[in-house]
Design an enzyme around this catalytic site. Structure first.
Site, short mmCIF file in Angstrom:
data_model
loop_
_atom_site.label_atom_id
_atom_site.label_comp_id
_atom_site.label_asym_id
_atom_site.label_seq_id
_atom_site.Cartn_x
_atom_site.Cartn_y
_atom_site.Cartn_z
CB CYS A 178 22.71 -50.91 -56.20
SG CYS A 178 22.81 -49.83 -54.76
CB CYS A 229 18.67 -43.96 -56.98
SG CYS A 229 18.00 -45.18 -55.83
CB SER A 260 20.26 -51.71 -51.31
OG SER A 260 19.48 -50.80 -52.06
N1 DGL Z 1 18.89 -48.70 -55.53
C1 DGL Z 1 20.01 -48.05 -54.93
C2 DGL Z 1 20.74 -47.18 -55.98
O1 DGL Z 1 20.58 -47.36 -57.18
C3 DGL Z 1 19.85 -47.20 -53.70
C4 DGL Z 1 18.92 -47.41 -52.60
C5 DGL Z 1 19.58 -47.43 -51.21
O2 DGL Z 1 19.85 -46.37 -50.64
O3 DGL Z 1 19.79 -48.55 -50.77
O4 DGL Z 1 21.49 -46.32 -55.61
#
Ligand code: DGL
Length: 229
Positions: free
Chosen positions: A75, A192, A12
């Site tokens: 993600c 995350c 994202s």
């Molecule tokens: N990088 C995303 C993850 O690993 C999350 C960030 C978002 O909320 O877009 O969950």
């Protein structure tokens, strides 16, 4: 000589760069395409239906444009939801990133683990299932952060991010009566891909030292940090 593979890495935002760095280390010969869907960031603020409706056709367009041999969904918020949809829709190998609950619970000495992810990731059925399958008797606290991914993006873009704002997101992870409590949280899963961007500050702001389970690392205990077909 065989042609190097094309690997599409999708997140994202900028968090997936933490995963990309590790993949480049493992496959320096590959050709990489990195896509940050920052028009829809943060994914953690969207409903499950919205994420599926956004990611599945978007990844399809990217496959059409770049013809990758492999797609990495870097993600947790998306991977805990869309992997089966992607695999049903496109005949390619997909790898996802999901909370590393198994190695965290295997290594916790106090048997108290926290999972720090987006609000979406901690609500997922997939995450709950990882806990019921792999908690191994540990007490697992799910902590949904509304802001940490955005704070990580801001810090990476060079903006000032206040310690208090990071500490407020982190505080619910720490269960127990201080560093001498034998039942305190001793392990935190960073669920995350954005959070490793803040790891030094998370360490400094923690009320007591803990083990941070970093989503970039594949565990020697064959953890389901990555879900692959
Ligand atoms: N990088 C995303 C993850 O690993 C999350 C960030 C978002 O909320 O877009 O969950």
């Amino acid at each position: 000589m065989s042609t190097p593979p094309t690997i599409l890495v999708f997140d994202s935002g900028l968090g997936g760069l933490t995963v990309l760095r590790e993949i480049v280390r493992a496959r320096p010969d590959a050709h990489f395409v990195y896509v940050a869907d920052d028009a829809f960031f943060p994914y953690g603020h969207h409903t499950e239906d919205e994420i599926i409706a956004r990611v599945v056709p978007l990844v399809g367009e990217l496959i059409g444009a770049h013809a990758p041999d492999l797609v990495v969904i870097a993600c947790n918020t998306a991977s805990t939801l869309v992997m089966s949809h992607l695999r049903d829709a496109y005949p390619l190998p997909f790898v996802g990133t999901v909370p590393a609950i198994k190695p965290a619970c295997a290594s916790s000495k106090t048997r108290r683990v926290s999972v720090l992810g987006t609000r979406g990731t901690v609500k997922r059925e997939y995450t709950r299932k990882l806990i019921s399958d792999f908690a191994q008797g540990c007490e697992v606290t799910l902590v949904g952060s509304g802001e940490l991914a955005s704070l990580a993006e801001a810090a990476l873009s060079g903006l000032q991010v206040r310690d208090e704002d990071i500490a407020a997101e982190l505080a619910p992870c720490f269960i127990g009566d201080g560093a001498s409590d034998p039942a305190r949280t001793d392990t935190i899963v960073l669920a995350c891909t954005h959070y490793p961007l803040l790891l030094e500050r998370l360490r400094r702001l923690a009320p007591w030292p803990v083990d941070w389970i970093d989503p970039r690392r594949r565990s020697p205990a064959a953890s389901p940090t990555c879900s692959a077909r």
